[in-house]
Design an enzyme around this catalytic site. Structure first.
Site, mmCIF file in Angstrom:
data_model
loop_
_atom_site.group_PDB
_atom_site.id
_atom_site.type_symbol
_atom_site.label_atom_id
_atom_site.label_comp_id
_atom_site.label_asym_id
_atom_site.label_seq_id
_atom_site.Cartn_x
_atom_site.Cartn_y
_atom_site.Cartn_z
ATOM 1 N N GLU A 35 0.817 -1.210 0.000
ATOM 2 C CA GLU A 35 0.000 0.000 0.000
ATOM 3 C C GLU A 35 0.856 1.267 0.000
ATOM 4 O OE1 GLU A 35 -1.975 -3.466 1.887
ATOM 5 O OE2 GLU A 35 -0.110 -2.378 2.295
ATOM 6 N N ARG A 107 8.103 -9.900 10.931
ATOM 7 C CA ARG A 107 6.939 -9.016 11.032
ATOM 8 C C ARG A 107 5.912 -9.509 12.044
ATOM 9 N NH1 ARG A 107 4.348 -9.663 5.108
ATOM 10 N NH2 ARG A 107 3.523 -7.585 5.604
ATOM 11 N N ARG A 168 -0.928 -13.996 -0.455
ATOM 12 C CA ARG A 168 0.381 -14.426 0.043
ATOM 13 C C ARG A 168 0.163 -15.657 0.917
ATOM 14 N NH1 ARG A 168 3.702 -9.768 -0.306
ATOM 15 N NH2 ARG A 168 3.105 -8.772 -2.271
ATOM 16 N N LYS A 225 -4.957 -9.684 -14.181
ATOM 17 C CA LYS A 225 -3.617 -9.568 -14.757
ATOM 18 C C LYS A 225 -3.089 -10.957 -15.102
ATOM 19 C CE LYS A 225 -2.483 -7.743 -10.929
ATOM 20 N NZ LYS A 225 -1.668 -7.240 -9.812
ATOM 21 N N ALA A 231 -3.471 -7.778 -19.566
ATOM 22 C CA ALA A 231 -4.482 -7.638 -18.521
ATOM 23 C C ALA A 231 -5.844 -7.400 -19.151
ATOM 24 C CB ALA A 231 -4.132 -6.488 -17.575
ATOM 25 N N GLY A 258 3.349 -5.564 -9.285
ATOM 26 C CA GLY A 258 1.905 -5.550 -9.096
ATOM 27 C C GLY A 258 1.415 -4.270 -8.439
ATOM 28 N N ASP A 259 2.178 -3.786 -7.458
ATOM 29 C CA ASP A 259 1.823 -2.513 -6.824
ATOM 30 C C ASP A 259 1.895 -1.378 -7.833
ATOM 31 O OD1 ASP A 259 1.803 -4.043 -4.492
ATOM 32 O OD2 ASP A 259 3.867 -3.504 -4.001
#
Length: 337
Positions: A35, A107, A168, A225, A231, A258-259
């Site tokens: 993001e 994380r 993910r 995509k 796409a 992708g982002d």
């Protein structure tokens, strides 16, 4: 405000040379997060963007806030957590699709995983034309999932909800409902980005973009995509399905592509460009990421991207993009035989 994004960003450590993590002697520090990547690229292109998140009250948190803010992103809604750390990860220099590639995430229990409806100002999160979210946030904790359900619920002040599935599998190991949750969130969004490979892996969808649309008829706009092929864009009640082939790209690394595609598509959406142009800008911004080794890169110069997006179909089909093509002054390096 044009766009608000919400999600975790981490400090990324990139190796100074190829090799196993056990053998690499040093790393260079960078930033990474789906993001925040979208936020930085859109801000660099001149859009007003706010990023909402939590980071630790530590040096890595300082680095993230300062680095993302330096792109022109509003970071005033990034909370500092005195008890939980900022997430970090290390990766090798190889491509993610190879057996030699390694990623080590640190994380678990991060500050961002503590985001919840109780500590995020929902009206502020909904204060832009577009609110961009991803499936990564949903996997971080039950509180983060509850926050996404609140943000995607019908509301009088709800903006256009953009959702990148970002499946993910490693983040969903503790839950058997990951695929179901991502599908539910996607059905609640207005604009959805999903890879054909993601749809196969998460939901068992075979048969191409039309099959994905059959599973996801709810979103007003769906972008499927299909890697280097291209796409497909579905828009309910807005004419035929639109497919745009991806340009030929001399790939350096796939991280962040992708982002970047999502950011380019949102950039064109904010400008109310037609469907083919939205996909072309998505491809061009993805190519900017594909031709650099970093997780986050600058978008192509606006005028340069507009000229390439306006090419006729023949010229677009012969377009080839390599490292350095995003510099407007290097337009002559773009090969269009």
């Amino acid at each position: 405000m044009d766009v608000v994004t919400l999600g975790e960003s981490m400090v990324t450590f990139l190796p100074t040379r190829p090799g196993r993590l056990a053998d690499v002697p040093s790393f260079e520090r960078s930033i990474g997060g789906a993001e925040s990547n979208v936020a930085c690229m859109l801000a660099a292109a001149g859009h007003s963007v706010r990023w909402i998140s939590r980071v630790g009250a530590d040096g890595f948190g300082d680095h993230l806030v300062e680095s993302i803010g330096a792109y022109g992103v509003d970071v005033s809604q990034v909370h500092r957590d005195p008890y939980r750390p900022t997430g970090v990860y290390f990766r090798t220099a190889g491509e993610r699709g190879t057996d030699a590639h390694e990623v080590a995430y640190y994380r678990a229990g991060s500050a961002a995983s503590a985001m919840s409806p109780a500590d995020v100002d929902l009206p502020t999160a909904r204060s832009a034309r577009i609110l961009h979210l991803s499936g990564i946030t949903a996997a971080l904790s039950p509180d983060c999932l509850a926050l996404l359900y609140d943000l995607t619920a019908p509301a009088p002040d709800r903006p256009l909800i953009s959702f990148d599935v970002n499946h993910r599998p490693g983040l969903w190991r503790s839950s058997e409902r990951g695929a179901e949750i991502l599908l539910d969130l996607a059905r609640r969004a207005d604009l959805v980005f999903v890879g054909a490979d993601e749809a196969r892996e998460a939901w068992g969808v075979a048969g191409g973009a039309e099959a994905v649309r059959g599973l996801l008829p709810e979103p007003e706009t769906l972008v499927v995509k299909d890697g280097e092929r291209g796409a497909t864009l579905f828009r309910r009640g807005c004419g035929p399905v639109t497919f745009v082939a991806a340009p030929h790209v001399d790939v350096v690394a796939t991280t962040g592509a992708g982002d970047a595609f999502a950011a380019g598509f949102l950039h064109a959406t904010l400008r109310d460009l037609p469907a083919p142009a939205r996909l072309r800008h998505g491809h061009l911004w993805a190519a900017a990421a594909l031709t650099t080794p970093a997780d986050l890169t600058a978008p192509p110069a606006p005028g340069h991207a507009d000229r390439l997006a306006a090419l006729d179909d023949r010229a677009w089909g012969t377009l080839r993009l390599g490292p350095g093509w995003t510099r407007a002054e290097a337009e002559e390096e773009v090969r269009t035989p």
